[in-house]
Design an enzyme around this catalytic site. Sequence first.
Site, PDB file in Angstrom:
ATOM      1  N   GLU A  39     -21.838   2.623  22.764  1.00 20.10           N
ATOM      2  CA  GLU A  39     -21.436   2.904  21.324  1.00 20.10           C
ATOM      3  C   GLU A  39     -20.498   2.307  20.410  1.00 20.10           C
ATOM      4  O   GLU A  39     -19.447   1.744  20.061  1.00 20.10           O
ATOM      5  CB  GLU A  39     -22.211   3.496  20.571  1.00 20.10           C
ATOM      6  N   ASP A  72      10.232  -6.339   7.107  1.00 20.99           N
ATOM      7  CA  ASP A  72      10.524  -6.378   5.615  1.00 20.99           C
ATOM      8  C   ASP A  72      10.380  -5.138   5.627  1.00 20.99           C
ATOM      9  O   ASP A  72       9.987  -4.522   5.819  1.00 20.99           O
ATOM     10  CB  ASP A  72       9.665  -7.439   5.104  1.00 20.99           C
ATOM     11  N   ASP A 109      10.554  -3.363   1.559  1.00 20.61           N
ATOM     12  CA  ASP A 109       9.774  -2.757   0.218  1.00 20.61           C
ATOM     13  C   ASP A 109       8.174  -3.282   0.651  1.00 20.61           C
ATOM     14  O   ASP A 109       7.886  -4.640   1.187  1.00 20.61           O
ATOM     15  CB  ASP A 109      10.014  -3.584  -0.768  1.00 20.61           C
TER      16      ASP A 109
END
Length: 327
Positions: A10, A125, A127
């Site tokens: 699984e 990037d 921020d």
Amino acid sequence: MTLLMDVLPEQLGNWANLLTGKPYLWQQGEWIAGQLEAPQAHLVLLAEQLSKSALQQSLQVLDTAGIGVELVSIKNIAQRELVNLRLSSWSPELKAQLQAIATSWDIACVPALPLGTQPGLVLMDMDSTAIQIECIDQIALLAGVGEQVAAVTRAAMEGALPFSESLRRRVKALEGADASIIEQVIANMPLMPGLITLVEGLKAMGWKVALASGGFTPFTGHLHDILQLDAHFANTLEIIEGRFSGEVLGDIVDAEAKARILGELAEHYHIPLSQTVAVGDGANDLVMLAKAGLGVALHAKPVVQEQAPVCINLLSLEAVLGLIQSA
């Protein structure tokens, strides 16, 4: 050798020892040793623990679309499980269908992936991507104009306001504030989960890592120094007699500048664009994401989710390392 889907474990992480390093083709509910003659795309599923159900739901979409599937690898990278599939064809519609069912896992469905075994470049990037905050919002909060500036930041990141205009408007609101606020923000600047794992993994591979930010140089410079990055680019706040003047010096690092920086760094380091990865979260990152060999939106705003080549919503920056090392 044939592997019946019904009897496989699984958890996909438990499949690794059964695959014996060979590719398998998906045919009518079972995996048969073999490979696609001319694969046209990759589908990577990623999660903390990847279930067989995630793969089965994805295969159902692919079966309905008549897509041939080759199982390339199942790996554990940065304590995250992933499966890499090659596909016989790709379309934006197929990507959207696979993204729509990915409720408990992340996906990348792209025509091509960069090769971790070859030199490359990641441009991020800052921020809300490399760090968990928007630095200008934190400066504004300490300066007593927090709500006013945060509202403009939201509009810019959602694409409702041109970035350059929004930046000048936010910086103007800081006029007269004590510039020592910068050091307070740096002292409490939380790194994005997975950032150190990503940077250390990339450096171990010999990749270049840089920042291109619409924020400000004291913050990108701090990250550059503590992480030993290869380069950083951001805006310069004018400070006069220890206080913000309310002005930005020089050209603004906007969407077009970020894309240009990506190209210039790739040329400087002799890296083909196909071996570049861009990571961001806001509307001003979209041009950079589109230009890179692989563009990844991290926990992104809705307008970015709609347009980005890859969206990572559940995991964090360690997923970027997984994508690069998935082949």
